[in-house]
Design a protein around this motif. Structure first.
Motif, short mmCIF file in Angstrom:
data_model
loop_
_atom_site.label_atom_id
_atom_site.label_comp_id
_atom_site.label_asym_id
_atom_site.label_seq_id
_atom_site.Cartn_x
_atom_site.Cartn_y
_atom_site.Cartn_z
N GLY A 220 0.68 -1.19 0.12
CA GLY A 220 0.09 0.05 -0.06
C GLY A 220 0.73 1.32 0.16
N LEU A 252 -1.17 -0.09 4.21
CA LEU A 252 -2.36 -0.19 4.46
C LEU A 252 -3.02 -0.38 5.82
CD1 LEU A 252 -2.68 -3.01 1.52
CD2 LEU A 252 -3.11 -0.82 1.47
N GLY A 253 -4.29 -0.40 5.83
CA GLY A 253 -4.93 -0.43 7.04
C GLY A 253 -5.11 -2.09 7.59
N ASP A 256 -7.61 -3.54 5.54
CA ASP A 256 -7.25 -3.98 3.99
C ASP A 256 -6.59 -5.06 3.90
OD1 ASP A 256 -8.42 -1.34 3.34
OD2 ASP A 256 -6.62 -0.17 4.13
N LYS A 282 -4.05 5.22 4.17
CA LYS A 282 -4.47 4.10 4.82
C LYS A 282 -4.00 3.47 5.90
CE LYS A 282 -7.66 2.64 0.94
NZ LYS A 282 -8.09 1.61 -0.07
N PHE A 286 -4.13 6.00 10.73
CA PHE A 286 -5.68 5.89 9.95
C PHE A 286 -5.86 4.58 9.59
CE2 PHE A 286 -3.71 9.93 7.72
CZ PHE A 286 -4.33 10.80 8.58
N GLY A 287 -4.86 3.52 9.63
CA GLY A 287 -5.26 2.30 9.54
C GLY A 287 -5.41 1.36 10.81
N LYS A 472 -14.06 -1.93 11.68
CA LYS A 472 -14.11 -1.07 10.61
C LYS A 472 -14.54 0.14 11.00
CE LYS A 472 -14.69 -0.48 5.62
NZ LYS A 472 -14.97 -1.42 4.37
N GLN A 475 -12.52 2.05 13.47
CA GLN A 475 -11.47 2.75 12.96
C GLN A 475 -12.01 4.11 12.32
OE1 GLN A 475 -9.23 0.23 10.00
NE2 GLN A 475 -8.80 1.95 8.70
N GLU A 476 -13.10 4.10 11.62
CA GLU A 476 -13.69 5.19 11.07
C GLU A 476 -13.87 6.34 12.19
OE1 GLU A 476 -14.26 6.27 8.03
OE2 GLU A 476 -13.79 4.40 7.13
N GLN A 479 -10.33 7.34 14.34
CA GLN A 479 -8.90 7.66 13.48
C GLN A 479 -8.55 9.10 14.04
OE1 GLN A 479 -9.88 8.16 9.44
NE2 GLN A 479 -11.32 9.73 9.62
#
Length: 706
Positions: A220, A252-253, A256, A282, A286-287, A472, A475-476, A479
């Motif tokens: 990523g 990547l997160g 992901d 990501k 953030f990930g 998920k 995480q949103e 973050q």
């Protein structure tokens, strides 16, 4: 019979005289040690006519020989200065006084006798050496150190030739100057250099043999992948197990990557692998890596304001069994991933609402209590959402954070009127998301609820998807935030930062370093790059997006390549660094080695472990690194014949430390006096007279009997 008392008195007189340690003056021998090393011999040759006659003269450089006169010249004694050879030759001559004539450009050696010294200025000269990297990888952009040294200021014309084409410079050398000749190492290479001036000409060459290419798995972060390819790494960009690369870089997160990826990365690190996390849109915070690998990530978010999330969970009868178990598992993932500044609460609904626990900070104690309550859940009753939804909004009103959110989970049809709930979601000022579980869920209503509430809508076909979807959403909500602007970079002392001038950044994630990590780069009070060791491996986190920061900076690829090789060092790589220290070099070796030693002049010098996978030794000569089957020649920036020193100060310290002094030309001794100690002779005479006295006494006693 009066001879015995006379002898006894004379013996006492001799003993008293011996106690005074009288000495007999005699003509002595002066020995001059003449420095014929390349830096000093021209000045010493010019001084030859002024040196006194009648003394003994020893010329020395790497070897020492006796000269017939002070004007005799020798050019075959070597290219370096070795005082030990001169001192040994002087001792053989049994000198009364020793005078060293030199420019002082040498490593001090304590003399075995009082030493006077005369300083002569060194020759104007620029010495040239090439120092290649000790362990270059194939394809890496390497830098060959071009070292110029001049004991006196001098002008020089420098030309370096190699794979990158010619490099020409006109420069003034005062002391030591170091330049770098850089090029991609695509095979065996040779670099040649020539320096010329009114003082003469110096030449040097170096041959480079590349080691095997290292392998990197880059996930990523295309910018990092291109940098590492430029540094000779074999780069893959698809996650696959088992992890067999020398380095894994993650942009990547958590979500992901395939399920189980965090555990696989943790095991890879513990076994000795190298991990690098980068702050792509990501990646890193953030990930969710600060929550997925909280014990292994060297950076944590700085100044995060925190967020609040309330789970509104369906615990009706239809949720009994695997559905409720997986919902609890998802809620537990949220608990574990939350930071201490985040708030989490749970409200249950079935036939009536129930607050399992209100939003509370996810401190260690808060997490422990939340986990205990979640594990006690039971299912039963109908599916009435309205009361629980209103209660969740009420609980969020007093939580002291800006970002607030709800996540509603249901697997069935909502029985109460839906429009009031939708209207409340649109006007509450709270981010509302929804998750429909299974084919019987009221998906249309839940999707509308997420749209009205400005959140996200999720579908879970099976209960096993719940933990991942819960994470998920967390995480949103939880973050971190990135900053954009112009952020200056400060490099801290570390082998990785030597020789780099870092430009400002365009993007920075506010971060702090964990206590076990070492900060290598920072911007103000924010940590930019931190690294550390976990298990047998090494891990680093970089709080910037490489696709936007350091674009166009020529040092980006070499620096990131060096960082990657350092991290891979725990797995299979090897990094060597050398720092001048006194009259030698401190060699620092980073990597997995087996009882490493350096073979120097036929002797094995052990490398001392000073940290995990770190070994050090102070060396005064170049040698060969030995470790198992590894045999690696070491080219070190050791002090040379022309290394700038305070020659006059060096001579003064050497002379005064031995009981002598620094002389001028007018003070040079033409002759010396020696003294013969009389004490041994006086004591021997006293002993003989004592024995004579005893003999006379023995003869007198028999005659007295008769």
């Amino acid at each position: 019979m009066g001879r015995v008392p006379v002898l006894r008195g004379f013996i006492l007189f001799l003993l008293l005289l011996a106690a005074l340690d009288p000495r007999l003056p005699l003509p002595g021998r002066v020995v001059y040690l003449l420095d014929f090393s390349p830096s000093a011999r021209e000045s010493v040759f010019a001084l030859g006519e002024s040196l006194p006659r009648g003394a003994r003269y020893v010329a020395f450089a790497e070897r020492a020989v006796l000269l017939p006169s002070p004007t005799a010249r020798r050019l075959d004694l070597g290219e370096r200065t070795d005082l030990r050879a001169a001192f040994q030759e002087a001792l053989r001559l049994r000198p009364s006084r020793v005078v060293l004539v030199s420019d002082g450009l040498f490593s001090p050696v304590p003399p075995p006798f009082p030493l006077d010294a005369l300083y002569v200025p060194p020759k104007a000269h620029v010495d040239l050496r090439l120092v290649p990297p000790p362990y270059p990888f194939l394809g890496e952009t390497v830098g060959v150190g071009v070292v110029l040294e001049a004991p006196r200021p001098a002008e020089a014309r420098l030309r370096v030739e190699g794979p990158a084409g010619p490099l020409e410079r006109r420069l003034r050398v005062e002391g030591r100057r170091v330049l770098t000749y850089a090029f991609p190492l695509t095979g065996e290479a040779e670099v040649r250099a020539v320096a010329e001036g009114s003082w003469g000409r110096s030449e040097a060459k170096a041959r480079l043999l590349p080691a095997d290419r290292a392998r990197a798995l880059v996930l990523g972060d295309p910018a990092l992948a291109r940098y590492l390819e430029a540094q000779g790494f074999l780069v893959e960009e698809a996650f696959r197990r088992p992890l067999e690369a020398d380095l894994v870089a993650v942009g990547l997160g958590v979500l992901d990557l395939p399920p189980g990826a965090p555990e696989a990365l943790r095991d890879y690190l513990r076994r000795g692998g190298g991990l690098l996390f980068t702050a792509t849109p990501k990646g890193l915070f953030f990930g969710g890596w600060d929550r997925a690998l909280p014990e292994d990530l060297p950076l944590k978010p700085l100044g995060r304001k925190g967020a609040a999330l309330v789970l509104v969970l369906d615990v009706s009868g239809s949720m009994e069994g695997e559905k409720l178990a997986m919902a609890v598992a998802g809620a537990l993932e949220l608990v574990r991933s939350a930071a201490p500044e985040d708030y989490l609460g749970v409200v249950l609904f079935s036939s009536s609402p129930r607050v399992l626990f209100p939003p509370r900070p996810m401190t260690a104690q808060g997490k422990k209590e939340a986990e205990s309550l979640l594990l006690s859940l039971r299912a039963g009753g109908g599916t009435v959402l309205g009361g629980a939804f209103r209660e969740a909004l009420r609980l969020l009103q007093d939580v002291p954070v800006e970002r607030k959110a709800l996540l509603v989970l249901s697997d069935g049809i909502i029985f109460d009127p839906k429009e009031p709930i939708l209207a409340l979601a649109a006007t509450a000022g709270v981010e509302v998301s929804a998750l429909a579980l299974g084919p019987d869920a009221d998906a249309a209503f839940l999707e509308a609820l997420a749209q009205r509430g400005g959140g996200r809508f999720y579908r879970a076909a099976t209960p096993k998807e719940l933990p991942r979807l819960f994470l998920k959403e967390g995480q949103e909500v939880f973050q971190g935030e990135g900053l954009e602007g112009r952020f200056p970079v400060e490099a801290l002392s570390h082998p990785l930062t030597e020789g780099f001038a870092f430009p400002p950044l365009s993007v920075l994630l506010p971060a702090r370093a964990e206590p076990w990590a070492q900060v290598v780069l920072k911007s103000g009070d924010r940590a930019l790059l931190a690294l550390g060791e976990r298990g047998e491996g090494r891990v680093a986190a970089l709080a910037t997006d490489l696709s936007r920061s350091w674009k166009g900076w020529e040092g980006a690829a070499p620096f990131l390549g060096g960082l990657a090789r350092y991290l891979a060092g725990g797995q299979r790589g090897l990094a060597l660094y050398a720092y001048p220290e006194g009259e030698g070099v401190r060699a620092v070796v980073l990597g997995r080695l087996e009882a490493p030693q350096v073979l120097v002049g036929g002797k094995e010098v052990p490398l001392v472990p000073t940290g995990p996978l770190r070994y050090e030794a102070v060396l005064r000569e170049e040698g060969v690194l030995l470790s198992g089957k590894l045999r690696l020649p070491l080219a070190l920036p050791l002090p040379g014949e022309w290394t700038p020193r305070d020659g006059e100060g060096n001579l003064k310290a050497l002379a005064e430390g031995s009981g002598g002094r620094l002389l001028t030309l007018e003070e040079l001794p033409r002759r010396a006096t020696a003294s013969l100690p009389l004490r041994p002779y006086l004591l021997a005479l006293a002993l003989l007279l004592f024995l004579l006295e005893r003999f006379l006494e023995g003869r007198r006693r028999p005659s007295e009997v008769f």
